[in-house]
Design a protein around this motif. Sequence first.
Motif: not given
Length: 263
Positions: A85-108
């Motif tokens: 919101k603060e920088y919306r006039e200057d740059i587009t910012i996205f919210l994300a996560l870098e995530m690994e895929y560990f079957p079995g514990i990924f789901e919860p």
Amino acid sequence: MKRYFDFDMNDYKDRKCNFHSHTVRCQHAVGEEREYVEEAIKEGFEVIGFSDHSPYLFKNGYVSRIRMTMSQLEDYVKTIEALKKEYREDITIFLALEMEYFPGIFEPTIEEIRQYPMDYLLLAQHFFYENESFISVRQNWTDEMHLKSYVDLLTNALDTGYFNMVAHPDIVNFTGDEALYTKYMKKLADRLKDEQIPIEINVNGFRELCNYPDRRFVKLGVENGNDFIVGVDAHDPNEYHDLASYKGCIKMAEDFGGKVFWK
């Protein structure tokens, strides 16, 4: 395939973007979030995505030293949403996560993450997770089993529909039979092309002289008709100014006749 997060990086081909940036919560990055935003603006970036290392619900109370904790996730979300919101006039910012895929514990884990307004998830497989222990994909692998397992993990992760892009897909350090490397990594390149996910050429790996970005995979991707992006993988706000490494990643693709988005 329909993805859970309605986000397509291809909508931003005509803008200078970086979808791979971290925060101090991962325990191996420095600087305030605001600094990352301001240094990116100075360098002419029009779009950035914060994609810090996701928390994971590991078994037996294990706490990672290279990821944020689940208790930090709410503050991470609030901080990035406020900067949007603060920088919306200057740059587009996205919210994300870098995530690994560990079957079995990924789901919860993904059930917890779905409670928050993520824009996308960035798949990055640094480890095999076997018998509650971590085995780096960057070991000197020469056997077919581990190379196949790496490609299968990424393929199965994409099958979930949760991942919009892939960080350093060539991080696996395979030094065995070149024919095997081509066989399995071609499958990965094919899948990325089918999903319209450009291959990331990783600035951090280039600067640190890691085994990635791997020229073999870049060449394979060019011959396969894949597109490419440059991922800054910023762990320090000043890394937005490392133009030598950034341009080196572009050149790596162009050396083989490839095309890089967002120069």
